[in-house]
Design a protein around this motif. Sequence first.
Motif, mmCIF file in Angstrom:
data_model
loop_
_atom_site.group_PDB
_atom_site.id
_atom_site.type_symbol
_atom_site.label_atom_id
_atom_site.label_comp_id
_atom_site.label_asym_id
_atom_site.label_seq_id
_atom_site.Cartn_x
_atom_site.Cartn_y
_atom_site.Cartn_z
ATOM 1 N N SER A 1 37.815 55.183 38.021
ATOM 2 C CA SER A 1 37.905 55.145 36.574
ATOM 3 C C SER A 1 36.459 55.312 36.097
ATOM 4 O O SER A 1 35.380 54.818 36.491
ATOM 5 N N TYR A 2 36.580 55.711 34.663
ATOM 6 C CA TYR A 2 35.215 55.765 33.818
ATOM 7 C C TYR A 2 35.675 55.144 32.508
ATOM 8 O O TYR A 2 36.277 55.962 31.699
ATOM 9 N N GLY A 3 35.149 54.386 32.196
ATOM 10 C CA GLY A 3 35.793 53.341 31.101
ATOM 11 C C GLY A 3 37.146 53.208 31.003
ATOM 12 O O GLY A 3 37.735 52.498 32.037
ATOM 13 N N ASN A 4 37.803 53.712 30.112
ATOM 14 C CA ASN A 4 39.354 53.582 29.984
ATOM 15 C C ASN A 4 40.130 54.832 30.501
ATOM 16 O O ASN A 4 40.938 54.835 30.586
ATOM 17 N N ARG B 1 37.534 50.340 44.694
ATOM 18 C CA ARG B 1 37.781 49.243 43.501
ATOM 19 C C ARG B 1 38.336 50.269 42.543
ATOM 20 O O ARG B 1 38.134 51.168 42.404
ATOM 21 N N VAL B 2 38.798 49.511 41.573
ATOM 22 C CA VAL B 2 39.259 50.221 40.311
ATOM 23 C C VAL B 2 38.054 51.130 39.507
ATOM 24 O O VAL B 2 38.267 52.316 39.144
ATOM 25 N N ARG B 3 36.976 50.677 39.556
ATOM 26 C CA ARG B 3 35.821 51.328 38.935
ATOM 27 C C ARG B 3 35.589 52.547 39.739
ATOM 28 O O ARG B 3 34.755 53.300 39.357
ATOM 29 N N ASP B 4 35.966 52.751 40.926
ATOM 30 C CA ASP B 4 35.541 53.908 41.778
ATOM 31 C C ASP B 4 36.374 55.021 41.318
ATOM 32 O O ASP B 4 35.907 56.208 41.243
ATOM 33 N N ILE C 1 45.838 48.621 35.269
ATOM 34 C CA ILE C 1 45.015 48.348 34.586
ATOM 35 C C ILE C 1 45.230 47.571 33.189
ATOM 36 O O ILE C 1 45.038 46.587 32.745
ATOM 37 N N ASN D 1 44.904 43.683 31.679
ATOM 38 C CA ASN D 1 44.044 43.172 30.630
ATOM 39 C C ASN D 1 44.998 42.640 29.745
ATOM 40 O O ASN D 1 44.657 41.633 29.256
#
Length: 108
Positions: free
Chosen positions: A68-71, A63-66, A104, A108
């Motif tokens: 990334s950390y915030g932006n 997943r993208v959250r894997d 990303i 958005n």
Amino acid sequence: MESNQHRERWNKGKLADQKPPLKPKEIWSIRTQLQNADTVRDLAIVNRVVGSKLRGCDFVNLRVRDASYGNQILARAMVLQQKTQRPVQFELTEPTRAAVAAWIEMRN
């Protein structure tokens, strides 16, 4: 119907083993075609596949959250392998981070 009829194998003369990996020239060709076509999502996926060297089942679960950390897009990420249940760390190259950041931003 005769039972001693000889049938030829369906894969006779075909390469049925594991396929050889893509050559760097082929990878760059794919990347430039995706850049020219302006397909941000596909470019991000190709860059992550080539750069991460993960198994297919592990890559599909990313997943993208894997990554990334915030932006901020991380230079290294860690996932738990599905087959061995061990953590594996992989790097995200600069082109990969740029492609993921563009994706990303587009979402958005």
